[in-house]
Design a protein around this motif. Sequence first.
Motif, PDB file in Angstrom:
ATOM      1  N   THR A  55       0.817  -1.214   0.000  1.00 34.65           N
ATOM      2  CA  THR A  55       0.000   0.000   0.000  1.00 34.65           C
ATOM      3  C   THR A  55       0.848   1.259   0.000  1.00 34.65           C
ATOM      4  O   THR A  55       1.956   1.288   0.536  1.00 34.65           O
ATOM      5  N   ASN A  57      -1.361   4.474  -0.485  1.00 35.49           N
ATOM      6  CA  ASN A  57      -2.409   5.417  -0.106  1.00 35.49           C
ATOM      7  C   ASN A  57      -3.302   4.881   1.007  1.00 35.49           C
ATOM      8  O   ASN A  57      -4.284   5.506   1.367  1.00 35.49           O
ATOM      9  N   GLY A  59      -5.456   2.505   1.164  1.00 36.68           N
ATOM     10  CA  GLY A  59      -6.845   2.198   0.834  1.00 36.68           C
ATOM     11  C   GLY A  59      -7.218   0.751   1.069  1.00 36.68           C
ATOM     12  O   GLY A  59      -8.144   0.448   1.822  1.00 36.68           O
ATOM     13  N   ASN A  60      -6.499  -0.176   0.414  1.00 35.90           N
ATOM     14  CA  ASN A  60      -6.838  -1.594   0.544  1.00 35.90           C
ATOM     15  C   ASN A  60      -6.639  -2.105   1.967  1.00 35.90           C
ATOM     16  O   ASN A  60      -7.422  -2.915   2.460  1.00 35.90           O
ATOM     17  N   LEU A  62      -6.911  -0.324   4.642  1.00 35.49           N
ATOM     18  CA  LEU A  62      -7.996   0.241   5.449  1.00 35.49           C
ATOM     19  C   LEU A  62      -9.251  -0.614   5.301  1.00 35.49           C
ATOM     20  O   LEU A  62      -9.986  -0.825   6.282  1.00 35.49           O
ATOM     21  N   ALA A  63      -9.485  -1.133   4.103  1.00 36.73           N
ATOM     22  CA  ALA A  63     -10.614  -2.048   3.901  1.00 36.73           C
ATOM     23  C   ALA A  63     -10.442  -3.291   4.777  1.00 36.73           C
ATOM     24  O   ALA A  63     -11.416  -3.807   5.339  1.00 36.73           O
ATOM     25  N   SER A 115      -0.629   9.810   2.351  1.00 34.85           N
ATOM     26  CA  SER A 115      -1.611   8.727   2.279  1.00 34.85           C
ATOM     27  C   SER A 115      -2.963   9.257   2.745  1.00 34.85           C
ATOM     28  O   SER A 115      -3.232   9.343   3.946  1.00 34.85           O
ATOM     29  N   SER A 116      -3.823   9.571   1.790  1.00 35.31           N
ATOM     30  CA  SER A 116      -5.068  10.269   2.128  1.00 35.31           C
ATOM     31  C   SER A 116      -6.015   9.422   2.965  1.00 35.31           C
ATOM     32  O   SER A 116      -6.773   9.953   3.783  1.00 35.31           O
ATOM     33  N   ASN A 117      -6.003   8.097   2.795  1.00 31.94           N
ATOM     34  CA  ASN A 117      -6.926   7.254   3.555  1.00 31.94           C
ATOM     35  C   ASN A 117      -6.536   7.103   5.015  1.00 31.94           C
ATOM     36  O   ASN A 117      -7.338   6.628   5.833  1.00 31.94           O
ATOM     37  N   ARG A 120      -8.827   8.557   7.730  1.00 33.11           N
ATOM     38  CA  ARG A 120      -9.985   7.777   8.182  1.00 33.11           C
ATOM     39  C   ARG A 120      -9.600   6.858   9.350  1.00 33.11           C
ATOM     40  O   ARG A 120     -10.353   6.702  10.315  1.00 33.11           O
ATOM     41  N   THR A 215      -2.315  -6.853  -5.755  1.00 34.35           N
ATOM     42  CA  THR A 215      -3.099  -5.697  -6.193  1.00 34.35           C
ATOM     43  C   THR A 215      -2.833  -5.270  -7.622  1.00 34.35           C
ATOM     44  O   THR A 215      -3.370  -4.254  -8.067  1.00 34.35           O
ATOM     45  N   ARG A 257      -1.090   5.632 -10.574  1.00 30.25           N
ATOM     46  CA  ARG A 257      -2.438   5.939 -10.117  1.00 30.25           C
ATOM     47  C   ARG A 257      -3.053   7.099 -10.904  1.00 30.25           C
ATOM     48  O   ARG A 257      -4.223   7.078 -11.274  1.00 30.25           O
TER      49      ARG A 257
END
Length: 265
Positions: A55, A57, A59-60, A62-63, A115-117, A120, A215, A257
């Motif tokens: 990873t 960002n 994202g994955n 965080l999921a 890393s924008s996510n 969260r 990924t 990306r």
Amino acid sequence: LNVCFNPNEELLEGNTFVVFDTETTGFNPGLGDSMIEIGGVKIKNGEVVNVTVPTGNFGNILAGYYAKKMGLPVGKLICASNQNNVLTDFIQTGTYDRNRKFETTISPSMDILISSNLERLLYHMSGGDDALVADLMKKLNTEGAYEVNDAIKAKLNETFYAAYCDDKFTMRTISDVERNYSYVMDTHTAVAAGVYAKYKADTNDTDTKTVIASTASPYKFTKDVLCSIDEKYKDNITISKKTSHADAHGSVVCGHRSCRRTCPA
């Protein structure tokens, strides 16, 4: 999505490393409700597994965190970074610092320093303290860095493990896995596989079954993958010019990306 399972033994050292592709292998439902079989690896209902995700960002992975919060029996979420290892440093120290050199690597979709996510995750780990998260994001924008408190640091260490691979280690991982298991990894999945090896060396956790999320496709990073497998391709490979979007890594389809919405992927 490809997923790699390692039941027990050492990755890259002659172990049983099973790879499964959901499109071609699938799940085996014939074992009843108490167990499933994926790629030859049996997992009992409710059995805890680790998940390793390459990873940049956040994202994955965080999921994966959300899945864990929803009840999926996940042990450690293993955060795998390339040389742009800002996430590794953050999870290990609690300090996020983007004030560093940006590295261009062979895993370009992970070449990220903001890393924008992650914002969260901070919201959840702070107990929904939006004022605290807003303050941290303000510091990131104005100073390029922030540090979380001890309570969040403890939660990070409890849930996550983080490490990174440079390009040399990534290429060696691609080569070793292809030679030992006849499976061709892309440059991002190889980062995850390499970090998983580091995780086992650091923690001695060789018993927990671990999912390695793949990924990307190796065909998007043709030259780097082939050169990892055999150096003879370094000066002799010819990349198709049917598309004008071949990137600097010799890819027929660009993996960056920022290009994904315009490239004919």
